[in-house]
Design a protein around this motif. Structure first.
Motif, PDB file in Angstrom:
ATOM      1  N   ARG A  91       0.827  -1.190   0.000  1.00  0.00           N
ATOM      2  CA  ARG A  91       0.000   0.000   0.000  1.00  0.00           C
ATOM      3  C   ARG A  91       0.872   1.254   0.000  1.00  0.00           C
ATOM      4  NH1 ARG A  91      -4.993   2.547   1.476  1.00  0.00           N
ATOM      5  NH2 ARG A  91      -5.896   0.742   0.440  1.00  0.00           N
ATOM      6  N   GLU A  94       2.461   1.589  -3.453  1.00  0.00           N
ATOM      7  CA  GLU A  94       1.470   1.987  -4.461  1.00  0.00           C
ATOM      8  C   GLU A  94       1.119   3.462  -4.321  1.00  0.00           C
ATOM      9  OE1 GLU A  94      -2.532   3.154  -5.418  1.00  0.00           O
ATOM     10  OE2 GLU A  94      -1.912   2.652  -3.395  1.00  0.00           O
TER      11      GLU A  94
ATOM     12  N   PHE B  79      -9.977  -2.327  -4.879  1.00  0.00           N
ATOM     13  CA  PHE B  79     -10.546  -1.163  -4.221  1.00  0.00           C
ATOM     14  C   PHE B  79      -9.874  -0.866  -2.898  1.00  0.00           C
ATOM     15  CE2 PHE B  79     -13.773  -1.545  -7.366  1.00  0.00           C
ATOM     16  CZ  PHE B  79     -14.034  -0.225  -7.627  1.00  0.00           C
ATOM     17  N   ASP B  80      -9.175  -1.856  -2.367  1.00  0.00           N
ATOM     18  CA  ASP B  80      -8.426  -1.631  -1.141  1.00  0.00           C
ATOM     19  C   ASP B  80      -7.544  -2.839  -0.893  1.00  0.00           C
ATOM     20  OD1 ASP B  80      -7.373  -1.159   1.292  1.00  0.00           O
ATOM     21  OD2 ASP B  80      -9.284  -1.018   2.358  1.00  0.00           O
ATOM     22  N   ILE B  81      -6.296  -2.662  -1.178  1.00  0.00           N
ATOM     23  CA  ILE B  81      -5.413  -3.825  -1.117  1.00  0.00           C
ATOM     24  C   ILE B  81      -5.168  -4.285   0.313  1.00  0.00           C
ATOM     25  CG2 ILE B  81      -3.167  -2.693  -0.948  1.00  0.00           C
ATOM     26  CD1 ILE B  81      -2.161  -4.675  -2.983  1.00  0.00           C
ATOM     27  N   THR B  82      -5.435  -3.426   1.288  1.00  0.00           N
ATOM     28  CA  THR B  82      -5.203  -3.848   2.671  1.00  0.00           C
ATOM     29  C   THR B  82      -6.349  -4.698   3.197  1.00  0.00           C
ATOM     30  OG1 THR B  82      -6.250  -1.894   3.629  1.00  0.00           O
ATOM     31  CG2 THR B  82      -3.910  -1.732   3.098  1.00  0.00           C
ATOM     32  N   THR B  87      -6.279 -10.209  -0.931  1.00  0.00           N
ATOM     33  CA  THR B  87      -5.009 -10.859  -1.207  1.00  0.00           C
ATOM     34  C   THR B  87      -5.108 -12.246  -1.820  1.00  0.00           C
ATOM     35  OG1 THR B  87      -4.900 -10.638   1.198  1.00  0.00           O
ATOM     36  CG2 THR B  87      -3.087  -9.782  -0.068  1.00  0.00           C
ATOM     37  N   PRO B  88      -5.964 -13.130  -1.311  1.00  0.00           N
ATOM     38  CA  PRO B  88      -6.006 -14.442  -1.955  1.00  0.00           C
ATOM     39  C   PRO B  88      -6.496 -14.361  -3.400  1.00  0.00           C
ATOM     40  CG  PRO B  88      -7.099 -14.486   0.182  1.00  0.00           C
ATOM     41  CD  PRO B  88      -6.852 -13.058  -0.151  1.00  0.00           C
ATOM     42  N   LEU B  90      -5.992 -11.833  -5.376  1.00  0.00           N
ATOM     43  CA  LEU B  90      -4.827 -11.313  -6.084  1.00  0.00           C
ATOM     44  C   LEU B  90      -3.840 -12.441  -6.378  1.00  0.00           C
ATOM     45  CD1 LEU B  90      -4.843  -8.464  -6.840  1.00  0.00           C
ATOM     46  CD2 LEU B  90      -3.574  -7.881  -4.784  1.00  0.00           C
ATOM     47  N   ARG B  91      -3.664 -13.292  -5.411  1.00  0.00           N
ATOM     48  CA  ARG B  91      -2.781 -14.433  -5.602  1.00  0.00           C
ATOM     49  C   ARG B  91      -3.277 -15.319  -6.743  1.00  0.00           C
ATOM     50  NH1 ARG B  91       0.961 -18.223  -3.298  1.00  0.00           N
ATOM     51  NH2 ARG B  91       1.961 -16.331  -2.535  1.00  0.00           N
ATOM     52  N   LEU B 106      -0.757  -3.176 -11.226  1.00  0.00           N
ATOM     53  CA  LEU B 106      -1.649  -3.079 -10.078  1.00  0.00           C
ATOM     54  C   LEU B 106      -2.119  -1.646  -9.845  1.00  0.00           C
ATOM     55  CD1 LEU B 106      -2.838  -4.576  -7.597  1.00  0.00           C
ATOM     56  CD2 LEU B 106      -0.782  -3.887  -6.367  1.00  0.00           C
ATOM     57  N   ASP B 108      -4.701   0.522  -7.137  1.00  0.00           N
ATOM     58  CA  ASP B 108      -5.512   0.452  -5.920  1.00  0.00           C
ATOM     59  C   ASP B 108      -6.323   1.732  -5.792  1.00  0.00           C
ATOM     60  OD1 ASP B 108      -6.571   0.411  -3.385  1.00  0.00           O
ATOM     61  OD2 ASP B 108      -4.735  -0.226  -2.397  1.00  0.00           O
ATOM     62  N   HIS B 110      -8.276   2.755  -3.496  1.00  0.00           N
ATOM     63  CA  HIS B 110      -8.463   3.274  -2.133  1.00  0.00           C
ATOM     64  C   HIS B 110      -9.926   3.595  -1.857  1.00  0.00           C
ATOM     65  CE1 HIS B 110      -4.077   4.609  -1.258  1.00  0.00           C
ATOM     66  NE2 HIS B 110      -4.093   3.570  -2.043  1.00  0.00           N
ATOM     67  N   ASN B 238     -12.480  -2.016   6.831  1.00  0.00           N
ATOM     68  CA  ASN B 238     -11.796  -2.250   8.093  1.00  0.00           C
ATOM     69  C   ASN B 238     -12.616  -1.841   9.307  1.00  0.00           C
ATOM     70  OD1 ASN B 238      -9.471  -3.696   8.000  1.00  0.00           O
ATOM     71  ND2 ASN B 238      -8.249  -1.985   7.252  1.00  0.00           N
ATOM     72  N   MET B 267     -15.051 -10.384   9.078  1.00  0.00           N
ATOM     73  CA  MET B 267     -14.700  -9.156   9.792  1.00  0.00           C
ATOM     74  C   MET B 267     -15.762  -8.823  10.836  1.00  0.00           C
ATOM     75  SD  MET B 267     -11.953  -7.409   9.305  1.00  0.00           S
ATOM     76  CE  MET B 267     -10.576  -7.263   8.174  1.00  0.00           C
ATOM     77  N   ASN B 296      -7.870 -14.727   5.776  1.00  0.00           N
ATOM     78  CA  ASN B 296      -6.716 -15.325   6.424  1.00  0.00           C
ATOM     79  C   ASN B 296      -6.747 -15.355   7.952  1.00  0.00           C
ATOM     80  OD1 ASN B 296      -3.730 -15.060   7.458  1.00  0.00           O
ATOM     81  ND2 ASN B 296      -3.675 -16.204   5.529  1.00  0.00           N
ATOM     82  N   PRO B 297      -7.098 -14.263   8.627  1.00  0.00           N
ATOM     83  CA  PRO B 297      -7.033 -14.294  10.089  1.00  0.00           C
ATOM     84  C   PRO B 297      -7.999 -15.294  10.733  1.00  0.00           C
ATOM     85  CG  PRO B 297      -7.182 -12.044   9.300  1.00  0.00           C
ATOM     86  CD  PRO B 297      -7.435 -12.928   8.131  1.00  0.00           C
TER      87      PRO B 297
END
Lengths: 357, 357
Positions: A91, A94, B79-82, B87-88, B90-91, B106, B108, B110, B238, B267, B296-297
């Motif tokens: 981030r 970017e 739209f928001d890489i964080t 991420t998966p 994207l992978r 890439l 983003d 935001h 988030n 989330m 992931n979490p």
DNA sequence: TCCCGAAGTTCGATTTAAATG
DNA sequence: GCATTTAAATCGAACTTCGGG
């Protein structure tokens, strides 16, 4: 014989020339505001600009790049994009790139050497203007640097300082970070502190441990070897959790009580939290836990993890600044030496630490 | 007069021609294995290939692209890489692209509309061959699609189906997924089930709720409105955690007991877990919790979250397949219609659910 | 006619040198 | 000489056409 495609869709500089009534050269000069543009009367400029706008003219970047040898693109190589450590750095990269009107080409090496090399080849073929490597885990050795240096591409590595010293780097102050983490625990009254250290092969493991040792020396804190375990050398960051779990169970088995534990990183700390819960040890009531990194899940956890935060976005941005400077230097035929930045880590106190009763 | 730079660093096709003793045309034909190459004797080929290798010849992609109008690059807009949901996917995109020798640029957004448009402009100028948009959150409306269609770039949207139907999409079967999640809870004996529904504006919220309703109808399960709350319409993923926390507290305040809770997504579930812990309600002992996504979490949490998994890597890969087909079709002057794929979600049973005592 | 290879044109924009009044 | 504009060369590779054996 020259045969123009009547139903072509792309509009070229010659089309603008035709409709504006001037030559392609003049159009180019005006649209790029080249030095010669100062001789061109405003009236002409206006007509050309209007023609360009009405036609919806977009210069062909390939043709542009062919002459200028620039393409405003940098390569960003990560070792595993699914690693939560990566994303905030990405981030940061970017965002800084966007400000400078650069576009990133993303390459994910999947922690595989062969893939890294293949991607490097692909990026070099594209004549990327700079390269940013996020070396969070994998060992980089000299061979692949040779490739980079051959290509004379400005390169910045994040998360690792290279022996060769020829390539710029951005790292975090691991030593000071670990120092502050331990200091926090000590301030809360903890004296029996366990440690799950990082893999020996990693430079950051060593640096963080130096911070621990320095603090111990400064305060006279005893570092009991029976309360210290090491993470095995491995590559996949996602198994860090399992390793953290196993090593904490190992620690528990030793029957050396501890009131706090410092984990190598947050992933490890998650494993620790799991092992502690399984053993019926409440965090932070019976045991405090400190991590390192402050990856995204850490704040979500119950209890939220106290950790030493790496300024990941700032690290990404710093890398871009270095790369950008090097790129402009190269364009102006100047040479710049490698730059090494070390950013401060910051303790983030959340819910996983508490004063010893 | 033509003046060749003596200390130039790039080696061109003409250099290969000179050292091999053939013309540039022949070198081009051989190195690209063009149709005409079948007439050229192996001996000639060998000499040319050897010369190319010893000189370290890499064809200039700009020149190549200038003629062929192809550059083996696709744009990937997130739209928001964080967001851990990204991420998966994207992978999956990256991996499939790699197999096909494409490189991703890439971008983003935001979650900002203006940024999306600016990036779109930049990508279009680069003549990307395809565009993959990860539309997990933001509302896409028709205006920006116009831009895309104007450029005639094959486009695939992940996570959302467009009204216009002109653009391909890859989505998950939200309805069936929610159905299976609730079915799991029901099978464990839960009858008093609370729901934190997603923001009303999102299509996925509606689809998931349809799944819930269908299950209730199929089994006669009662859906008590007092056990149902809605997440507010917002944009930042988030803060999903905070909203989940607040809505769960709201639920708790209503004094309608429940033995299980289904959250809109993971989330939200994290927020729920926090609220429940704060209220002294143990998961899964006193209350089961089910999420959606399997970011992931979720597997790291204590207790690890039972959730409905989106096949995120597969979704990314599917998008690439669609884009790739469209790209080759465009190159061959064929036309293909938009393709819409809906992938199945999969229930992942972990530690946050348990049979009602 | 078949085989082999080369010359020349083209892609689209930039830039130099030169032409015009 | 000056202000204004442009023809032509150039970047590097691909493709079409052409010629000699």
């Amino acid at each position: 014989m020259r045969q123009r495609d009547p139903n072509k869709t792309t509009v070229t500089i010659r089309d603008v020339a035709k409709t504006s009534g001037f030559s392609a050269s003049t159009v180019s000069i005006v649209l790029n505001n080249a030095p010669l543009a100062r001789y061109i009367p405003p009236q002409t400029k206006a007509r050309i600009q209007k023609a360009a706008k009405t036609l919806g003219y977009h210069p062909n970047v390939f043709a542009k790049s062919l002459r200028s040898k620039r393409n405003h693109t940098v390569g960003v190589m990560v070792f595993d994009i699914t690693d939560p450590y990566c994303t905030p750095i990405l981030r940061g990269i970017e965002n800084a790139l966007y400000q400078a009107s650069y576009l990133p080409i993303l390459a994910d090496a999947h922690n595989e050497r062969g893939r890294f090399e293949r991607y490097l080849e692909m990026l070099l073929e594209r004549r990327i203007e700079g390269l940013i490597v996020l070396a969070n885990w994998l060992y980089l050795d000299i061979n692949l640097l040779a490739d980079i240096e051959r290509g004379k591409i400005p390169t910045v590595i994040i998360g690792r300082e290279l022996e060769s010293d020829a390539i710029s780097s951005v790292i975090v102050d691991d030593e000071a970070g670990a120092y502050s983490g331990l200091s926090h625990l000590y301030g809360l009254g903890h004296r029996k502190i366990a440690f799950v250290r990082g893999p020996k092969a990693l430079a950051s493991s060593k640096a963080r441990w130096r911070g621990i040792q320095r603090f111990a020396k400064d305060t006279g804190l005893e570092l009991d070897p029976r309360r210290i375990v090491d993470l095995p050398d491995q590559r996949n960051p996602n198994v860090g959790v399992d390793d953290g779990f196993r090593m904490t169970e190992e620690l528990l088995k030793r029957k050396r009580p501890f009131t706090a534990l410092m984990a190598y990183d947050d992933m490890t700390a998650f494993g620790t939290l799991r092992a502690l819960a399984k053993a019926g040890i409440k965090v932070p009531d019976h045991c405090s836990v400190v991590g390192f990194d402050d990856i995204n899940p850490s704040q979500l956890f119950v209890p939220a993890l106290t950790t030493v935060r790496q300024p990941m976005e700032a690290m990404g941005a710093a890398a871009v600044v270095i790369a950008n400077d090097a790129i402009t230097a190269t364009a102006e035929n100047r040479t710049v030496g490698a730059i090494h930045r070390k950013l401060a880590a910051e303790l983030v106190i959340r819910e996983s630490t508490r004063a010893v009763p």
